[in-house]
Design an enzyme around this catalytic site. Structure first.
Site, PDB file in Angstrom:
ATOM      1  N   TYR A  53       0.823  -1.203   0.000  1.00 56.60           N
ATOM      2  CA  TYR A  53       0.000   0.000   0.000  1.00 56.60           C
ATOM      3  C   TYR A  53       0.868   1.268   0.000  1.00 56.60           C
ATOM      4  CZ  TYR A  53      -4.204  -2.754   1.110  1.00 56.60           C
ATOM      5  OH  TYR A  53      -5.243  -3.647   1.087  1.00 56.60           O
ATOM      6  N   PHE A 191     -13.247  -3.409   0.093  1.00 61.58           N
ATOM      7  CA  PHE A 191     -14.156  -2.642  -0.765  1.00 61.58           C
ATOM      8  C   PHE A 191     -15.610  -2.792  -0.290  1.00 61.58           C
ATOM      9  CE2 PHE A 191     -10.975  -3.499  -4.422  1.00 61.58           C
ATOM     10  CZ  PHE A 191     -10.188  -2.442  -4.016  1.00 61.58           C
ATOM     11  N   PRO A 192     -15.877  -2.602   0.991  1.00 58.78           N
ATOM     12  CA  PRO A 192     -17.233  -2.847   1.496  1.00 58.78           C
ATOM     13  C   PRO A 192     -18.277  -1.871   0.976  1.00 58.78           C
ATOM     14  CG  PRO A 192     -15.898  -1.779   3.185  1.00 58.78           C
ATOM     15  CD  PRO A 192     -14.965  -2.135   2.057  1.00 58.78           C
ATOM     16  N   LEU A 193     -17.839  -0.712   0.488  1.00 51.72           N
ATOM     17  CA  LEU A 193     -18.781   0.312   0.039  1.00 51.72           C
ATOM     18  C   LEU A 193     -18.850   0.430  -1.474  1.00 51.72           C
ATOM     19  CD1 LEU A 193     -17.900   3.132   2.616  1.00 51.72           C
ATOM     20  CD2 LEU A 193     -19.612   1.318   2.803  1.00 51.72           C
TER      21      LEU A 193
END
Length: 261
Positions: A53, A191-193
């Site tokens: 990241y 990527f929950p949203l």
């Protein structure tokens, strides 16, 4: 569909809030260091990063913000993302570098970031077991894996968490969610949203006086008692807004409507 919306869960040996923080855009700036400190102060004690990241800056920033790390905060990182990087010798190097960046002697939770066919899965997991046995890693997780792979890994070393892409639109890992729940493993949706369900979400948000993001998180929290989403943010206001998803009580009809997409 689970109807219990508890706010915490045991992750390894720490009780964590069931909404964490993703940090794939975190960079080495004073503002981002302060963000991590403020997020922890607001009650976010599960922070997720990875070796790759921001070219390593995410780990460095978390290390700068949380050194010495509070015992009630879980920092999770990952290694072995690129093809070939799951080889034991590469994983060993990445674990050592992550330890340096995070300014810690032991990584709370370490995931195998990806499984690649050119590297034998059992060898990658074996390298993580070696790191755990050496005290460099406390708990081990897997990312983007199926049920069979989870069980292969569990025959080698205990698995604490599984992290797959999952949200209202991306439900291909439903069987993994259910397996984790039945086996007592934490499921961390990345990527929950990032879904494309809008109309129903927006309508429920209006009725609840909430944001669409809060509704999406509330659905995930109700989907399974082992679900721990990690929405990414670079704003403490958004972090606090995400935590208020715990206050949303979705009706059964709303749950079903969202689940149908």
């Amino acid at each position: 569909m689970d109807t219990v919306n508890t706010t915490t869960i045991r992750l390894g040996d720490v009780e964590v809030t069931r909404i964490g923080l993703g940090t794939n855009r975190l960079t080495s700036t004073p503002e981002h260091v302060e963000l991590i400190r403020q997020a922890a102060a607001a009650g976010v004690n599960h922070i997720d990063t990875a070796y790759t990241y921001a070219g390593g800056e995410s780990e460095q920033t978390i290390g700068a913000a949380l050194s010495p790390k509070p015992p009630d905060v879980v920092v999770a990182t990952k290694g072995g993302y690129a093809p070939g990087a799951g080889r034991p010798e590469i994983l060993r190097e990445q674990i050592d570098e992550s330890l340096r960046r995070l300014r810690t002697d032991t990584i709370d939770l370490y995931y195998l970031h990806r499984v690649h066919p050119e590297t034998r899965f059992e060898e990658s997991v074996g390298a993580l077991k070696e790191a755990r046995d050496a005290g460099k890693v406390r708990h081990i997780g897997l990312s983007k894996v199926g049920v069979d792979q989870i069980e292969v890994a569990r025959r080698i070393v205990p698995i604490a968490a599984v992290q797959n892409n999952y949200n209202l639109s991306h439900r291909e890992w439903d069987d993994v969610v259910d397996h984790c729940e039945s086996e007592g493993l934490v499921f961390v949706p990345y990527f929950p949203l990032q879904d494309d369900v809008t109309g129903e979400v927006d309508e429920i948000a209006r009725r609840c006086g909430a944001t669409p993001a809060q509704v999406r998180l509330a659905w995930l929290l109700r989907r399974s008692r082992v679900m721990v989403p990690i929405p990414g943010s670079l704003s403490i206001e958004h972090v606090k807004e995400n935590l208020r998803a715990f206050e949303i009580e979705l009706a059964d009809a709303e749950l079903e409507a969202l689940s149908r997409g």
